[in-house]
Design a protein around this motif. Sequence first.
Motif, PDB file in Angstrom:
ATOM      1  N   ARG A 103     -43.467  18.128  12.260  1.00 56.44           N
ATOM      2  CA  ARG A 103     -42.146  17.560  11.935  1.00 56.44           C
ATOM      3  C   ARG A 103     -41.992  17.187  10.463  1.00 56.44           C
ATOM      4  NH1 ARG A 103     -40.568  13.914  17.215  1.00 56.44           N
ATOM      5  NH2 ARG A 103     -40.521  15.629  18.700  1.00 56.44           N
ATOM      6  N   ASN A 158     -43.445   6.425  19.586  1.00 50.02           N
ATOM      7  CA  ASN A 158     -42.508   7.543  19.412  1.00 50.02           C
ATOM      8  C   ASN A 158     -41.283   7.252  20.270  1.00 50.02           C
ATOM      9  OD1 ASN A 158     -43.455   8.115  22.004  1.00 50.02           O
ATOM     10  ND2 ASN A 158     -44.786   9.747  21.315  1.00 50.02           N
ATOM     11  N   ASN A 159     -40.296   8.113  20.210  1.00 52.73           N
ATOM     12  CA  ASN A 159     -39.075   7.812  20.955  1.00 52.73           C
ATOM     13  C   ASN A 159     -39.293   7.929  22.458  1.00 52.73           C
ATOM     14  OD1 ASN A 159     -36.374   7.106  21.302  1.00 52.73           O
ATOM     15  ND2 ASN A 159     -35.710   9.243  21.288  1.00 52.73           N
ATOM     16  N   ALA A 160     -40.236   8.780  22.871  1.00 50.05           N
ATOM     17  CA  ALA A 160     -40.554   8.878  24.297  1.00 50.05           C
ATOM     18  C   ALA A 160     -41.043   7.512  24.802  1.00 50.05           C
ATOM     19  CB  ALA A 160     -41.605   9.951  24.528  1.00 50.05           C
ATOM     20  N   VAL A 163     -38.073   5.162  25.117  1.00 53.41           N
ATOM     21  CA  VAL A 163     -37.291   5.395  26.330  1.00 53.41           C
ATOM     22  C   VAL A 163     -37.981   4.718  27.523  1.00 53.41           C
ATOM     23  CG1 VAL A 163     -36.412   7.167  27.901  1.00 53.41           C
ATOM     24  CG2 VAL A 163     -36.359   7.579  25.436  1.00 53.41           C
ATOM     25  N   ILE A 186     -36.716  17.240  27.003  1.00 55.61           N
ATOM     26  CA  ILE A 186     -36.920  17.296  25.560  1.00 55.61           C
ATOM     27  C   ILE A 186     -37.914  18.371  25.172  1.00 55.61           C
ATOM     28  CG2 ILE A 186     -37.587  15.922  23.530  1.00 55.61           C
ATOM     29  CD1 ILE A 186     -35.110  14.966  25.118  1.00 55.61           C
ATOM     30  N   PHE A 190     -41.202  16.305  28.975  1.00 54.10           N
ATOM     31  CA  PHE A 190     -40.602  14.974  28.937  1.00 54.10           C
ATOM     32  C   PHE A 190     -39.166  15.095  29.445  1.00 54.10           C
ATOM     33  CE2 PHE A 190     -38.157  11.603  26.942  1.00 54.10           C
ATOM     34  CZ  PHE A 190     -38.953  10.490  27.090  1.00 54.10           C
ATOM     35  N   VAL A 231     -27.426   9.749  27.057  1.00 48.93           N
ATOM     36  CA  VAL A 231     -28.526  10.474  26.415  1.00 48.93           C
ATOM     37  C   VAL A 231     -27.951  11.537  25.494  1.00 48.93           C
ATOM     38  CG1 VAL A 231     -30.654  11.793  26.773  1.00 48.93           C
ATOM     39  CG2 VAL A 231     -29.907  10.163  28.510  1.00 48.93           C
ATOM     40  N   HIS A 232     -28.425  11.558  24.274  1.00 42.43           N
ATOM     41  CA  HIS A 232     -27.997  12.579  23.318  1.00 42.43           C
ATOM     42  C   HIS A 232     -28.533  13.922  23.805  1.00 42.43           C
ATOM     43  CE1 HIS A 232     -27.414  14.771  19.650  1.00 42.43           C
ATOM     44  NE2 HIS A 232     -26.983  13.707  19.001  1.00 42.43           N
ATOM     45  N   SER A 234     -29.808  16.446  22.731  1.00 37.61           N
ATOM     46  CA  SER A 234     -30.346  16.859  21.435  1.00 37.61           C
ATOM     47  C   SER A 234     -30.411  18.358  21.233  1.00 37.61           C
ATOM     48  CB  SER A 234     -31.767  16.327  21.281  1.00 37.61           C
ATOM     49  OG  SER A 234     -31.780  14.954  21.475  1.00 37.61           O
ATOM     50  N   ASP A 264     -29.947   6.789  24.302  1.00 41.10           N
ATOM     51  CA  ASP A 264     -31.097   7.472  23.696  1.00 41.10           C
ATOM     52  C   ASP A 264     -30.512   8.474  22.714  1.00 41.10           C
ATOM     53  OD1 ASP A 264     -33.266   8.941  22.953  1.00 41.10           O
ATOM     54  OD2 ASP A 264     -33.641   9.834  24.929  1.00 41.10           O
ATOM     55  N   GLY A 266     -32.060  10.257  20.470  1.00 43.59           N
ATOM     56  CA  GLY A 266     -32.901  11.404  20.083  1.00 43.59           C
ATOM     57  C   GLY A 266     -33.271  11.321  18.613  1.00 43.59           C
ATOM     58  N   SER A 298     -35.984   8.633  17.175  1.00 42.64           N
ATOM     59  CA  SER A 298     -37.284   9.007  16.597  1.00 42.64           C
ATOM     60  C   SER A 298     -37.389   8.635  15.123  1.00 42.64           C
ATOM     61  CB  SER A 298     -37.480  10.520  16.681  1.00 42.64           C
ATOM     62  OG  SER A 298     -37.818  10.912  17.972  1.00 42.64           O
ATOM     63  N   ASP A 300     -39.439  10.473  13.148  1.00 47.43           N
ATOM     64  CA  ASP A 300     -39.835  11.670  12.393  1.00 47.43           C
ATOM     65  C   ASP A 300     -38.942  12.872  12.663  1.00 47.43           C
ATOM     66  OD1 ASP A 300     -40.729  12.005  14.992  1.00 47.43           O
ATOM     67  OD2 ASP A 300     -42.717  12.734  14.452  1.00 47.43           O
ATOM     68  N   LYS A 301     -37.729  12.614  13.145  1.00 48.60           N
ATOM     69  CA  LYS A 301     -36.776  13.726  13.243  1.00 48.60           C
ATOM     70  C   LYS A 301     -35.841  13.619  12.030  1.00 48.60           C
ATOM     71  CE  LYS A 301     -36.991  14.468  18.260  1.00 48.60           C
ATOM     72  NZ  LYS A 301     -36.217  14.334  19.506  1.00 48.60           N
ATOM     73  N   ALA A 308     -42.577   7.773  15.191  1.00 47.85           N
ATOM     74  CA  ALA A 308     -42.318   6.420  15.674  1.00 47.85           C
ATOM     75  C   ALA A 308     -41.091   6.460  16.574  1.00 47.85           C
ATOM     76  CB  ALA A 308     -42.067   5.469  14.502  1.00 47.85           C
TER      77      ALA A 308
END
Length: 478
Positions: A103, A158-160, A163, A186, A190, A231-232, A234, A264, A266, A298, A300-301, A308
């Motif tokens: 990423r 992370n975002n997971a 959630v 995702i 996930f 939920v986005h 994504s 969420d 994303g 997230s 790191d997106k 994170a």
Amino acid sequence: LDKQQALRNLPSVHSVLSHSACESLLLLYSHSLVAKAIGDEIAELRTRCQSAKVEIDDDWYADVTTTLSILQSAKLRLSRRFGSSLQKVLNVTGVILHTNLGRAPLSGRALEAVNQVASSYSNLEFNIEEGKRGSRHAHVEDRICRLTGAESALVVNNNAAAVLLVFHEMGRSGEAIVSRGQLVEIGGSFRIPDVMAESGVSLVEVGTTNKTRLVDYEKAVTNDTKLIVRVHTSNYRIVGFAEQPPLISLVGMAHEKGLPVYEDLGSGALFDFESASVGDEKPVKHSIQAGVDVVSFSGDKLLGGAQAGIIAGKKEWIDRMKKNPLLRALRPDKMTLAALEATLIDYELEKYEDIPIVRMLLESSDVAMDRTQMVYEELLMQDKEFYPLEFALVEDHAQVGGGALPLLTLPTPAISVFAAGFHAGQVFRVMRSVPGTPIIARIVNEKVLLNLKSLLPGEEKMLIEGIRATAARLRKMV
Ligand SMILES: *Cc1c(COP(=O)(O)O)cnc(C)c1O
């Protein structure tokens, strides 16, 4: 050559080890490791001689049993064994947020911060002013709040993980309502419904794949409803005959019924890409302003920081999550916090161009064109060195990737690479394995494409070196 003779003539470990050419290897590795690698190499040659029928090919034997040849093979063994598995690669896939390639590359400020904090002690959980125990979350909370407009914030792995924690705290032992158009997978298995089940939340699906209306949510509310979830979507979009209620109306309805809304997001952009005419992603602020109680996204997106998960929203909910026993298992490491804080500072200072992901997304197509043209001309200039490779400039497009802005394509030319007598797959493989930095490209219509949109500034030289080495390797293979 007679087999028995060949076995007898193999050099001894001692003779190879004491050769002057071995000295450079002994500077890099201990005596015992070098001896073992040489021993293994000779043992392998012995096995190969033994498995020969009667006669052994003279040329082969003369070639592989010299001291220098054995040393070279031993060196290769050692570098394979002790070189890092996790290493730098050149990303010329044109996918800016490539999950398989790690990423987001970090900003200079983030790198410096990681280096500082990782190489010494830090105030990770120590309040310097008060001289007592502090919270690791305090380092980033205020910055996240200022950048998103939220009252409170928390960071996890992370975002997971975010959630999971949000569902566990906000929906446990109750029902959460989600639109059928937003039951996202995702990647890496996930899936939102699975995570809800894992967190002890009963999923209540409403609407249809393409259309969900406000009344669908309203009708699904029962005494057991604890949460309305958005939920986005994504990595996909439902286009055409499709409808979702506006965020403001959804929040209004939920709050009227005394229910919180969790979104969420994303990717979660801190920069307003939409205003810069790059895609349609609304910044995180937009959701907080609409009254969403808790959002997660997230690090790191689109944010362009370290891996994170950021949870932001109403203080009452964030405070509860800070006390949730799961948090201990999901909390981020000091290197992550250092990188994230520094990236947030980049945003606060409005140094957007310092964040590689943001810079790449904002970069005009002219700039990408110029870089590609420059590398292309360099490749054409010395065609002997690059024989048998042939190059052409072709139309292509870069993508955001990472499950963000799936419909946004950034027109960027690519250099197509082709070698007569070789499959694109072979060229692609050699590019990944030549000495130096592996080149990760992609294959389109039996041609290797190099899209430089995702190549970092200053990496052009390494790319050209790698292509030169690829050509040299292919010439040996003919
Ligand atoms: C990417 C994504 C996640 C997972 O985030 P990670 O940071 O990769 O753990 C969760 N939900 C949505 C909607 C996403 O796009």
